[in-house]
Motif scaffolding. Structure first.
Motif, mmCIF file in Angstrom:
data_model
loop_
_atom_site.group_PDB
_atom_site.id
_atom_site.type_symbol
_atom_site.label_atom_id
_atom_site.label_comp_id
_atom_site.label_asym_id
_atom_site.label_seq_id
_atom_site.Cartn_x
_atom_site.Cartn_y
_atom_site.Cartn_z
ATOM 1 N N THR A 74 -4.259 -5.628 3.246
ATOM 2 C CA THR A 74 -4.100 -4.349 2.556
ATOM 3 C C THR A 74 -4.477 -3.188 3.470
ATOM 4 O OG1 THR A 74 -4.521 -5.365 0.418
ATOM 5 C CG2 THR A 74 -4.809 -2.983 0.561
ATOM 6 N N SER A 93 -2.883 -2.115 -5.766
ATOM 7 C CA SER A 93 -3.851 -1.219 -6.405
ATOM 8 C C SER A 93 -3.819 -1.407 -7.923
ATOM 9 C CB SER A 93 -3.515 0.225 -6.062
ATOM 10 O OG SER A 93 -2.311 0.599 -6.718
ATOM 11 N N SER A 99 0.857 -1.188 0.000
ATOM 12 C CA SER A 99 0.000 0.000 0.000
ATOM 13 C C SER A 99 0.888 1.231 0.000
ATOM 14 C CB SER A 99 -0.893 0.032 1.240
ATOM 15 O OG SER A 99 -1.821 -1.015 1.197
#
Length: 161
Positions: free
Chosen positions: A125, A68, A8
């Motif tokens: 996450t 992502s 992240s």
């Protein structure tokens, strides 16, 4: 051996600082690290997280990365960027190319599976997001790069590992 990895990143455009974190599961072994950087870009944080996560891994270990859409897109495009001399299809320089070039040897020829980051508040996450925020805030407050291991006691509580 297959390794699962969650990364992240968080970026503050006003202060040009950001944070990154990773959580890694290799069998029963859990590791993680968080960091922060001043004078960076939003796209420059993912290679830092990945480089830290891959630093001590066997270069042949298969990797499943949860990230992502932006990070997955850049990783999927790396072979095309290399073939095009680090230029985009519009013939522009690839953003943060120098950081991605440094990462290539760590990625090596390992099998890589790219998966979406899980949604919700109780998963690896979300845990990494909280640590990326800490890294960003520490770098912003100190004005210097920051990096720290995530305590194993904290990692042991993460749901989904």
């Amino acid at each position: 051996m297959s390794v699962r990895l969650w990364i992240s990143t968080l970026f503050d455009p006003v202060y040009r600082c950001g944070g990154w974190a990773y959580v890694r599961a290799s069998g029963a072994d859990l590791t993680g690290q968080a960091g922060g950087q001043r004078q960076t870009t939003a796209g420059g944080l993912a290679p830092l997280a990945l480089a830290a996560a891959l630093a001590d891994l066997d270069p042949k270990a298969a990797l499943t990365l949860h990230a992502s859409p932006a990070v997955r897109a850049v990783l999927a495009a790396l072979p095309a960027h290399v073939a095009a001399g680090w230029r985009t299809p519009d013939n522009e320089p690839v953003p943060d190319a120098e950081l991605w070039k440094l990462l290539l040897p760590k990625l090596g020829a390992r099998p890589l599976t790219l998966l979406p980051a899980p949604e919700g508040k109780l998963n690896p996450t979300a845990f990494a997001v909280a640590w990326a925020e800490l890294g960003r805030d520490k770098a912003k407050a100190s004005g210097k790069p920051f990096a720290s291991s995530i305590p194993k006691t904290n990692l042991a509580k993460v749901k989904g590992l």
